[in-house]
Design a protein around this motif. Structure first.
Motif, mmCIF file in Angstrom:
data_model
loop_
_atom_site.group_PDB
_atom_site.id
_atom_site.type_symbol
_atom_site.label_atom_id
_atom_site.label_comp_id
_atom_site.label_asym_id
_atom_site.label_seq_id
_atom_site.Cartn_x
_atom_site.Cartn_y
_atom_site.Cartn_z
ATOM 1 N N ASP A 1 9.719 11.544 10.096
ATOM 2 C CA ASP A 1 10.274 11.579 8.733
ATOM 3 C C ASP A 1 10.123 10.227 8.044
ATOM 4 N N GLU A 2 10.428 9.153 8.767
ATOM 5 C CA GLU A 2 10.287 7.821 8.191
ATOM 6 C C GLU A 2 8.823 7.509 7.880
ATOM 7 N N ALA A 3 7.926 7.981 8.748
ATOM 8 C CA ALA A 3 6.495 7.746 8.537
ATOM 9 C C ALA A 3 6.006 8.440 7.273
ATOM 10 N N GLU A 4 6.474 9.656 7.044
ATOM 11 C CA GLU A 4 6.056 10.400 5.856
ATOM 12 C C GLU A 4 6.546 9.715 4.580
ATOM 13 N N LYS A 5 7.774 9.236 4.607
ATOM 14 C CA LYS A 5 8.319 8.533 3.449
ATOM 15 C C LYS A 5 7.548 7.238 3.172
ATOM 16 N N LYS A 6 7.279 6.489 4.223
ATOM 17 C CA LYS A 6 6.543 5.238 4.064
ATOM 18 C C LYS A 6 5.108 5.483 3.601
ATOM 19 N N ARG B 1 -12.882 -15.560 9.614
ATOM 20 C CA ARG B 1 -11.844 -15.471 10.645
ATOM 21 C C ARG B 1 -11.703 -16.809 11.394
ATOM 22 N N LYS B 2 -12.835 -17.476 11.630
ATOM 23 C CA LYS B 2 -12.815 -18.751 12.339
ATOM 24 C C LYS B 2 -12.349 -19.894 11.437
ATOM 25 N N GLU B 3 -12.842 -19.929 10.211
ATOM 26 C CA GLU B 3 -12.511 -21.017 9.284
ATOM 27 C C GLU B 3 -12.649 -20.514 7.847
ATOM 28 N N PRO B 4 -11.588 -20.453 7.064
ATOM 29 C CA PRO B 4 -10.278 -21.096 7.276
ATOM 30 C C PRO B 4 -9.263 -20.218 7.992
ATOM 31 N N GLY B 5 -9.613 -18.958 8.298
ATOM 32 C CA GLY B 5 -8.646 -18.024 8.870
ATOM 33 C C GLY B 5 -8.065 -17.146 7.777
ATOM 34 N N PHE B 6 -7.796 -15.894 8.094
ATOM 35 C CA PHE B 6 -7.332 -14.944 7.080
ATOM 36 C C PHE B 6 -5.969 -15.329 6.499
ATOM 37 N N ALA B 7 -5.135 -15.967 7.301
ATOM 38 C CA ALA B 7 -3.804 -16.349 6.816
ATOM 39 C C ALA B 7 -3.885 -17.378 5.698
ATOM 40 N N GLN B 8 -5.020 -18.078 5.601
ATOM 41 C CA GLN B 8 -5.177 -19.109 4.582
ATOM 42 C C GLN B 8 -5.863 -18.588 3.329
ATOM 43 N N MET B 9 -6.139 -17.300 3.284
ATOM 44 C CA MET B 9 -6.869 -16.714 2.147
ATOM 45 C C MET B 9 -5.941 -15.959 1.219
ATOM 46 N N ASP B 10 -6.421 -15.640 0.033
ATOM 47 C CA ASP B 10 -5.683 -14.827 -0.918
ATOM 48 C C ASP B 10 -5.945 -13.368 -0.597
ATOM 49 N N ASN B 11 -4.988 -12.719 0.058
ATOM 50 C CA ASN B 11 -5.149 -11.334 0.508
ATOM 51 C C ASN B 11 -4.307 -10.390 -0.345
ATOM 52 N N PRO B 12 -4.839 -9.213 -0.670
ATOM 53 C CA PRO B 12 -4.048 -8.228 -1.418
ATOM 54 C C PRO B 12 -2.868 -7.717 -0.600
ATOM 55 N N GLN B 13 -1.797 -7.384 -1.288
ATOM 56 C CA GLN B 13 -0.605 -6.861 -0.626
ATOM 57 C C GLN B 13 -0.720 -5.330 -0.608
ATOM 58 N N LEU B 14 -1.072 -4.755 0.539
ATOM 59 C CA LEU B 14 -1.300 -3.319 0.625
ATOM 60 C C LEU B 14 -0.058 -2.552 1.050
ATOM 61 N N TRP B 15 0.863 -3.214 1.749
ATOM 62 C CA TRP B 15 2.091 -2.544 2.203
ATOM 63 C C TRP B 15 3.192 -3.559 2.455
ATOM 64 N N GLN C 1 1.636 2.779 -4.101
ATOM 65 C CA GLN C 1 1.219 1.406 -4.385
ATOM 66 C C GLN C 1 -0.292 1.339 -4.602
ATOM 67 N N GLN C 2 -1.048 2.105 -3.830
ATOM 68 C CA GLN C 2 -2.498 2.147 -4.001
ATOM 69 C C GLN C 2 -2.864 2.659 -5.396
ATOM 70 N N ARG C 3 -2.204 3.733 -5.819
ATOM 71 C CA ARG C 3 -2.498 4.300 -7.146
ATOM 72 C C ARG C 3 -2.168 3.309 -8.258
ATOM 73 N N GLU C 4 -1.039 2.613 -8.100
ATOM 74 C CA GLU C 4 -0.638 1.638 -9.124
ATOM 75 C C GLU C 4 -1.631 0.479 -9.199
ATOM 76 N N ARG C 5 -2.111 0.003 -8.049
ATOM 77 C CA ARG C 5 -3.101 -1.081 -8.055
ATOM 78 C C ARG C 5 -4.401 -0.636 -8.717
ATOM 79 N N ARG C 6 -4.805 0.609 -8.432
ATOM 80 C CA ARG C 6 -6.051 1.121 -9.006
ATOM 81 C C ARG C 6 -5.937 1.238 -10.523
ATOM 82 N N LYS C 7 -4.781 1.709 -11.031
ATOM 83 C CA LYS C 7 -4.581 1.817 -12.474
ATOM 84 C C LYS C 7 -4.600 0.445 -13.137
ATOM 85 N N MET C 8 -3.981 -0.529 -12.484
ATOM 86 C CA MET C 8 -3.945 -1.877 -13.022
ATOM 87 C C MET C 8 -5.358 -2.465 -13.108
#
Length: 269
Positions: free
Chosen positions: A201-206, A255-269, A213-220
């Protein structure tokens, strides 16, 4: 090591790339659907490729049709059928044709496989056959033998969608991997993790929240006149004139340099 991103949402297309010192493997996954009332056919488009640098070979083959039977019933089941042609684009001395036989209405047998290896003139060099869930046998060798056999399934596989040991491990994230992966990796998708842990049930809601959120990003993006550009793959035309998606070679470097944590990543969830 492989990575498999979704490069297009409409139409849905996923791409795959993996390499090691022994091989390079790639494909993209797209399909067409046919609805037959009680069943749905999923017809893949595109080729699977693998190169073997030690031998200078490049093999390619097509994928077969998957049919979902009893689509409106709880007793759904999958069947794969069609012909696969395997050829070496660097050497035309032989080809392989594999037929996954479509089941017959009055026959209980499913998953049958028949195949032949042909020389350049089209003459049969070897024949093989069997059932892909049991084993494949070649009877034209000096001594007939089993040439392929699937690994045993987990004892409780029927309770877990028929997943193999390999399939069960695909969603694992070890502490060492967690710091290396991009936050957009689907193994971090919360609804997927909730479902795996049995919280349906929690999985379906999430899932609804993530997709909204995907639809809203696409519209934007549409309002801004922006178009999504895959970060690690590019669309190209291969040597045979077919459109395909291929790695742009940046994933492991980033992945090696600079690493994904140092990049501008979209917020998917």
């Amino acid at each position: 090591m492989p990575f498999l991103p979704q490069v297009s949402h409409h139409p849905p297309i996923s791409a795959c790339y993996a390499e090691s010192e022994n091989f390079t493997f790639w494909q993209d996954q797209r399909w067409k659907n046919k609805f037959w009332g009680k069943s749905v056919e999923v017809i893949p488009v595109g080729m699977v490729n693998i190169t073997l640098p030690k031998y200078g070979d490049h093999y390619e083959w097509n994928k077969v049709t998957t049919c979902i039977h009893n689509i409106l019933s709880p007793q759904r089941w999958l069947e794969h059928y069609g012909e696969i042609l395997i050829r070496n684009t660097k050497d035309s001395s032989c080809t392989c044709k594999i037929t996954l036989v479509k089941s017959r209405y009055f026959s209980p047998e499913t998953n049958e496989v028949r195949g032949v290896v042909l020389d350049q003139a089209g003459n049969t060099v070897h024949k093989f056959g069997g059932f892909w869930h049991e084993g494949i046998f070649c009877d034209t060798l000096p001594t007939p033998q089993c040439i392929w056999k699937p690994h045993p399934l987990p004892p409780d596989h029927m309770q877990y969608y028929g997943f193999s040991y390999f399939a069960r491990e695909l969603n694992d994230v070890t502490p060492e991997m967690k710091s290396l992966l991009p936050p957009t990796d689907s193994r971090f998708r919360p609804d997927q993790r909730l479902l795996e842990n049995g919280h349906v049930d929690e999985a379906e809601k999430k899932k609804d929240e993530v997709e909204q959120q995907q639809r809203e990003r696409r519209k934007m993006m549409e309002k801004k006149g922006e178009q999504h550009i895959p970060r690690f793959f590019r669309k190209m035309v291969d040597a045979t004139g077919k459109e395909t998606w291929f790695t742009n070679g940046t994933y492991w470097k980033v992945r090696k340099e600079p690493g994904f944590a140092q990049m501008d990543n979209p917020q998917l969830w």
